[in-house]
Scaffold this motif. Structure first.
Motif, PDB file in Angstrom:
ATOM      1  N   ASN A 184      -9.222  -4.070   2.075  1.00  0.00           N
ATOM      2  CA  ASN A 184      -7.870  -4.318   1.699  1.00  0.00           C
ATOM      3  C   ASN A 184      -7.419  -5.814   2.243  1.00  0.00           C
ATOM      4  O   ASN A 184      -6.513  -6.491   1.548  1.00  0.00           O
ATOM      5  CB  ASN A 184      -7.001  -3.406   2.315  1.00  0.00           C
ATOM      6  CG  ASN A 184      -6.927  -2.089   1.384  1.00  0.00           C
ATOM      7  OD1 ASN A 184      -6.429  -1.012   1.853  1.00  0.00           O
ATOM      8  ND2 ASN A 184      -7.495  -2.054   0.241  1.00  0.00           N
ATOM      9  N   ARG A 192       0.794  -1.139  -0.168  1.00  0.00           N
ATOM     10  CA  ARG A 192       0.084   0.162   0.059  1.00  0.00           C
ATOM     11  C   ARG A 192       0.899   1.256   0.079  1.00  0.00           C
ATOM     12  O   ARG A 192       0.280   2.462  -0.250  1.00  0.00           O
ATOM     13  CB  ARG A 192      -0.724   0.041   1.452  1.00  0.00           C
ATOM     14  CG  ARG A 192      -2.127  -1.134   1.204  1.00  0.00           C
ATOM     15  CD  ARG A 192      -2.869  -0.906   0.151  1.00  0.00           C
ATOM     16  NE  ARG A 192      -3.772   0.260   0.175  1.00  0.00           N
ATOM     17  CZ  ARG A 192      -4.534   0.624  -0.838  1.00  0.00           C
ATOM     18  NH1 ARG A 192      -4.565   0.244  -1.796  1.00  0.00           N
ATOM     19  NH2 ARG A 192      -5.178   1.828  -0.491  1.00  0.00           N
ATOM     20  N   GLY A 237      -2.286   3.410   9.142  1.00  0.00           N
ATOM     21  CA  GLY A 237      -3.364   3.666   8.174  1.00  0.00           C
ATOM     22  C   GLY A 237      -3.428   3.279   6.774  1.00  0.00           C
ATOM     23  O   GLY A 237      -4.132   3.606   6.021  1.00  0.00           O
ATOM     24  N   GLN A 287      -7.148  -0.326   4.431  1.00  0.00           N
ATOM     25  CA  GLN A 287      -8.152   0.367   4.808  1.00  0.00           C
ATOM     26  C   GLN A 287      -9.405  -0.746   4.452  1.00  0.00           C
ATOM     27  O   GLN A 287      -9.179  -1.712   3.854  1.00  0.00           O
ATOM     28  CB  GLN A 287      -8.452   1.567   3.840  1.00  0.00           C
ATOM     29  CG  GLN A 287      -7.451   2.684   4.228  1.00  0.00           C
ATOM     30  CD  GLN A 287      -8.156   3.458   5.488  1.00  0.00           C
ATOM     31  OE1 GLN A 287      -9.014   3.406   5.705  1.00  0.00           O
ATOM     32  NE2 GLN A 287      -7.110   3.497   6.374  1.00  0.00           N
TER      33      GLN A 287
END
Length: 399
Positions: free
Chosen positions: A277, A125, A271, A274
């Motif tokens: 995911n 990510r 973070g 999300q």
């Protein structure tokens, strides 16, 4: 003792006929345990110096763990992750507090390899795909975790594996610096390598890794599956270096024998994953979370961090200079024993015959990872038994 539970050979035959041969024949068929001791189906007692490979932090049948699991299962056993439970939330808060960082997020899993899978996906990510990992590291057996594990015998039967991974010598800060670039998503390291035989890096290695990762905007990911939750006398081994990681993966001792793991992202890394995911049906279920909370509470209440330091020092000091021992390594109750000769498998067999369960990680390397509740008397007993164990191992090797 009934006939149904008195013949190890019978169970070994049934095992071979019904379970996939992924582990080879079992060395023992165990029936029960208490503290750092286990008994096989023939009633023979052993001191467990392996602890389920660093899993059974509280030993066997600890009342606090039994009570926590029983009470929670009688209250609420499973709800799926469409819903939250109090143990799940409390556990995440406790882990962040023990890490010393309130600005993180926790993803709870069922095992160490699943925690690593979550960490691997988290690194993607960042928009980068390159990961730098140490040779000798072990991070799990699923396809993603295996891609991050260097041992050829584990990897090659399942290639091609995911990812763009570079392996570098463990403990070599210069090699690490040369491998990390501006396209590197993460640097993944164990603070102490367990599967490799309890290999301890130089004290400046993790700080150097932190600097290199920062220079290139990469995440520093520390795999504490084996070293975490008091195993080395600290809640997390990386705290010894003062380094702040971006990602920490945990399992093994976290549940004290009940399956649970965690992938923890600190700061901005928390973070990256999300909704949609990643996920886990059983991960963080209330029973597993209650088990982990009981482990954390008991480690604190019974002073097991200090106990791990004392018993580990007792084992290392007692074995140093003994017949056939080159040196010992490790921290707390993660102990490596480097032998002078390639007798590790024979030592394991001789130790078992003498009533001790130990593990060989290579031809000349032993690993001890007993419960944190190991007593002084049990550690003394193994040290006292060593000359006979080693002597029997040598005789076993002699043609």
């Amino acid at each position: 003792m009934s006939d149904a539970t008195s013949h190890t050979g019978d169970y070994q035959e049934r095992y071979a006929a019904s379970l996939m041969n992924t582990f080879g024949p079992p060395k023992l068929v165990l029936a029960r345990g208490e503290g750092a001791h286990v008994w096989d189906v023939d009633g023979r007692e052993y001191v467990d110096l392996l602890g389920g490979i660093a899993v059974n932090a509280l030993g066997h049948a600890h009342p606090a763990l039994v009570r926590a699991v029983s009470d929670q299962l009688a209250t609420l056993g499973h709800v799926s992750n469409f819903f939250a439970t109090e143990p799940q939330v409390t556990l995440a808060e406790r882990l962040l507090g023990l890490l010393g960082h309130g600005d993180g997020r926790v993803f709870l899993t069922n095992s160490g390899t699943e925690a690593v899978e979550a960490g691997f996906k988290l690194t993607r990510r960042t928009g980068r795909t390159h990961v730098v990992v140490a040779e000798g590291g072990f991070h799990g057996r699923t396809m993603g975790a295996l891609a991050l594990t260097s041992k050829a015998a584990y990897r090659e039967p399942f290639e091609p594996l995911p990812g763009e991974v570079t392996f570098v010598p463990y403990g070599d800060a210069e090699a690490l610096a040369a491998a990390v670039t501006d396209r590197t998503a993460a640097v993944l390291l164990e603070p102490i390598q367990g599967e490799a035989g309890v290999v301890v890096p130089p004290p400046d290695y993790l700080p150097a890794a932190r600097r290199v990762a920062d220079e290139h905007g990469a995440l520093l990911w520390l795999d504490e599956v084996q070293t975490g939750v008091g195993r080395t006398g600290l809640w997390f081994e990386h705290l010894r270096s003062g380094v702040r990681p971006d990602v920490v993966t945990l399992a093994k001792g976290l549940g004290g024998g009940f399956p649970i793991g965690a992938c923890i992202g600190l700061g901005a890394a928390g973070g990256l994953l999300q909704p949609g995911n990643h996920g886990s049906t059983f991960g963080g279920n209330p029973v597993a979370s209650a088990a982990a909370l009981a482990v954390l509470d008991t480690v604190e209440a019974e002073g097991l961090l200090d106990a791990a330091l004392k018993r580990g020092e007792q084992l290392r000091t007692g074995l140093e200079g003994q017949d056939g021992v080159d040196r010992t390594t490790g921290e707390g109750l993660l102990v490596g024993v480097q032998l002078l000769d390639d007798l590790a498998p024979e030592v394991v067999a001789a130790a078992q015959e003498a009533g001790f369960i130990v593990n060989a990680t290579g031809p000349s390397r032993l690993r001890l990872a007993p419960p944190l509740v190991l007593t002084e008397a049990d550690a003394d007993a193994f040290v006292a038994a060593w000359p006979g164990v080693h002597g029997s191992a040598r005789q076993g090797r002699t043609p």
